[in-house]
Design a protein around this motif. Structure first.
Motif, PDB file in Angstrom:
ATOM      1  N   VAL A  70       0.834  -1.200   0.000  1.00 35.70           N
ATOM      2  CA  VAL A  70       0.000   0.000   0.000  1.00 35.70           C
ATOM      3  C   VAL A  70       0.870   1.252   0.000  1.00 35.70           C
ATOM      4  CG1 VAL A  70      -1.726   1.319   1.298  1.00 35.70           C
ATOM      5  CG2 VAL A  70      -1.976  -1.162   1.070  1.00 35.70           C
ATOM      6  N   ASP A  71       1.947   1.263   0.779  1.00 30.97           N
ATOM      7  CA  ASP A  71       2.818   2.455   0.805  1.00 30.97           C
ATOM      8  C   ASP A  71       3.500   2.685  -0.544  1.00 30.97           C
ATOM      9  OD1 ASP A  71       4.345   0.138   1.401  1.00 30.97           O
ATOM     10  OD2 ASP A  71       5.903   1.319   2.373  1.00 30.97           O
ATOM     11  N   GLU A  72       3.825   1.597  -1.261  1.00 28.81           N
ATOM     12  CA  GLU A  72       4.379   1.746  -2.615  1.00 28.81           C
ATOM     13  C   GLU A  72       3.341   2.386  -3.536  1.00 28.81           C
ATOM     14  OE1 GLU A  72       7.474  -1.840  -3.474  1.00 28.81           O
ATOM     15  OE2 GLU A  72       5.392  -2.441  -3.150  1.00 28.81           O
ATOM     16  N   TRP A  73       2.094   1.963  -3.405  1.00 27.70           N
ATOM     17  CA  TRP A  73       1.035   2.516  -4.239  1.00 27.70           C
ATOM     18  C   TRP A  73       0.814   3.999  -3.926  1.00 27.70           C
ATOM     19  CZ3 TRP A  73      -1.182   3.294  -8.391  1.00 27.70           C
ATOM     20  CH2 TRP A  73      -2.477   3.786  -8.519  1.00 27.70           C
ATOM     21  N   MET A  74       0.857   4.354  -2.647  1.00 28.55           N
ATOM     22  CA  MET A  74       0.685   5.762  -2.279  1.00 28.55           C
ATOM     23  C   MET A  74       1.780   6.619  -2.912  1.00 28.55           C
ATOM     24  SD  MET A  74      -2.077   6.007  -0.609  1.00 28.55           S
ATOM     25  CE  MET A  74      -2.875   4.559  -1.258  1.00 28.55           C
ATOM     26  N   GLU A  75       3.010   6.104  -2.945  1.00 30.30           N
ATOM     27  CA  GLU A  75       4.111   6.824  -3.606  1.00 30.30           C
ATOM     28  C   GLU A  75       3.911   6.871  -5.117  1.00 30.30           C
ATOM     29  OE1 GLU A  75       6.793   8.665  -2.489  1.00 30.30           O
ATOM     30  OE2 GLU A  75       5.684   8.478  -0.609  1.00 30.30           O
ATOM     31  N   MET A  76       3.466   5.761  -5.670  1.00 28.26           N
ATOM     32  CA  MET A  76       3.234   5.684  -7.115  1.00 28.26           C
ATOM     33  C   MET A  76       2.173   6.690  -7.550  1.00 28.26           C
ATOM     34  SD  MET A  76       2.800   2.036  -9.085  1.00 28.26           S
ATOM     35  CE  MET A  76       3.592   0.994  -7.881  1.00 28.26           C
ATOM     36  N   LYS A  77       1.138   6.851  -6.724  1.00 23.73           N
ATOM     37  CA  LYS A  77       0.039   7.761  -7.058  1.00 23.73           C
ATOM     38  C   LYS A  77       0.506   9.211  -7.159  1.00 23.73           C
ATOM     39  CE  LYS A  77      -3.797   7.405  -4.740  1.00 23.73           C
ATOM     40  NZ  LYS A  77      -4.905   7.075  -3.823  1.00 23.73           N
TER      41      LYS A  77
END
Length: 108
Positions: free
Chosen positions: A44-51
């Motif tokens: 989830v933290d990777e996705w938040m950065e990706m967003k």
């Protein structure tokens, strides 16, 4: 890891490498991210950065980098694409061969 496993990993990586441009143009990360998070491919933290990335192409490149670092996740990515009914899933299928488990394998 035996020779067969190494060959499968090589083929999975080839899917990303040989279709890099098409994937960058056609993939919308939001379409596949839920499955990838649920399956543990992307945290989830990777996705938040990706967003936070400005362009979709930047998001796609980051996702492809994750997949290339962990090629055993590529079949999960393919499964996520199939769920979306995205034409990209069909294009990868067209360029490859499906093994007995339903996984697309790039013919090289």
């Amino acid at each position: 890891m035996d020779g067969d496993q190494k060959d499968i990993i090589r083929r999975h990586k080839a899917i990303i490498h040989k279709n890099w441009g098409v994937i960058k143009k056609q993939l919308i990360v939001e379409d596949v991210i839920d499955t990838l998070i649920e399956e543990g491919v992307v945290a989830v933290d990777e996705w938040m950065e990706m967003k936070k990335k400005k362009s979709e192409k930047d998001k796609v490149e980051e996702l492809m980098s994750i997949l290339l670092m962990q090629p055993n996740y590529i079949p999960i990515f393919q499964k996520a694409l199939k769920k979306t009914k995205n034409c990209l899933a069909k294009e990868l299928e067209f360029h490859g061969n499906v093994d007995s488990s339903g996984i697309f394998l790039f013919l090289s």
